[in-house]
Design an enzyme around this catalytic site. Sequence first.
Site, mmCIF file in Angstrom:
data_model
loop_
_atom_site.group_PDB
_atom_site.id
_atom_site.type_symbol
_atom_site.label_atom_id
_atom_site.label_comp_id
_atom_site.label_asym_id
_atom_site.label_seq_id
_atom_site.Cartn_x
_atom_site.Cartn_y
_atom_site.Cartn_z
ATOM 1 C CG HIS A 1 48.137 -9.832 93.731
ATOM 2 N ND1 HIS A 1 49.408 -10.304 93.954
ATOM 3 C CD2 HIS A 1 48.035 -9.627 92.387
ATOM 4 C CE1 HIS A 1 50.063 -10.391 92.804
ATOM 5 N NE2 HIS A 1 49.242 -9.989 91.835
ATOM 6 C CG HIS B 1 46.863 -12.262 88.525
ATOM 7 N ND1 HIS B 1 48.009 -12.970 88.248
ATOM 8 C CD2 HIS B 1 47.281 -11.014 88.929
ATOM 9 C CE1 HIS B 1 49.072 -12.208 88.474
ATOM 10 N NE2 HIS B 1 48.653 -11.012 88.875
ATOM 11 C CD GLU B 2 44.965 -8.031 89.833
ATOM 12 O OE1 GLU B 2 45.447 -7.730 90.950
ATOM 13 O OE2 GLU B 2 45.623 -7.951 88.776
#
Length: 451
Positions: free
Chosen positions: A25, A21-22
């Site tokens: 980003h 997920h990170e």
Amino acid sequence: MTILSDAFYFIIALGILVTIHEFGHFWVARRLGVKVLTFSVGFGSPLWKKKGKDGVDYVIAMIPLGGYVKMLDEREGEVTEEDKPFAFNRKSVWARIAIVLAGPVANFLLAILLYWWVFLSGVVGVTTELGKIDSQSIAGKAGLKAGDRVVSIDEEPVVLYRDLNTGIVRRIGEKTEIILGIQKEGISQIRKVPLDISSWQVNPDRPDILGSLGLRLAVEDIVVLPLISEIEQGSPAEIAGLKIGDLIVAYDETNVESWQQLVVKITKDANKKVVLGILRDGEPLEISVVIGSHETEGSKNGFLGVRPESPDYSQYITSRKGGFFESLSMGIGETGKMIALSSRLFKKLIVGEISHKSVSGPFSIAKGAGGSARNGLVSFFFFVAMISVNLGFINLLPIPLLDGGHLLYYVIEAIKGKPLPESVQNFGLQVGMILVIMMMALAIFNDLAPK
């Protein structure tokens, strides 16, 4: 030991999901020219920290319930003149939208890849053939009988028990009809059977989704003989003198015909002294035993410390498997189905069609992670893919503090042509923090509440 195992696999699963997920980003931010300061998996005090050659602080922190990517931003600190072009707040609204979306999208892509690998390897599971049906249940009143096989739910094909369960779960809280496609073995014709769910009720404390409709799988009807094939060391059975090969035929003068019957009796008799009637080498014996006790999900249950021979389930086992490209298509389809299911159930939760008790927290996820891992890598990856979809979906909710909240702000900015006032954004973040804390508290309370 099971608790430690569950905790270990929970950390592994969550570590994978948070990192991906990170990284979504992080990767998009870097590609769009934003300077990244910190990439952290977890919150709180760092357990490990290293500054990369790219100038980013890579961190693994103590609390594994999330993570963050800290980007250069003039709103969060002083930025030098030469670094201002690389600040997040200086990028166009569309660039910021892309960066925010990247985290949830990364989770959806991970789910597709995991499902692809799972279907390529083959998902093994129980068939949807039905066993004995209570004639007074919803399924019984619809005319379903033992030997029927469910091949579709509302026109969606089903192959495994997990497909059947997922298809039924999405209809929880509704009061219309579920249309089952039913096929008999050896007969190609599929008949449509409507289940009237106008009076359907599911116990939120002990949800038995299929059982609440009166649906019972054929595999559950396999009779396992109460023949002891294994005895735990130091267990009540060993202390009482039971031996491998003993056939238990009576329990406090009540006949026992199956292992299932025996388990029901033992479970409710924690710490009680009972007399077992057994056959040992054909000779009848009576043995007194004090049933032990242990806690399971907050309830005290009896145990004897014996296991039967494993029955032959092969006729009720099948698999879902595809080739390289077919499995990819199946992975995309499964991810889309899980996104739709998450959206549908969340809407029902908000409008009160399903109980708030259905919200699960970290302890339930840990139990699911550990249980799936003990069933093998395919099962574990299937579970991680499902949680990855849920994580992506939850992060897209329009709640300030989550990605969806930031996305909402930027969409409004794109429409208005200017950002919302700082005071409005700060107030939204405070409200979002309260909502997130309330959601987490509810989930943890549901996990710990006695069932």
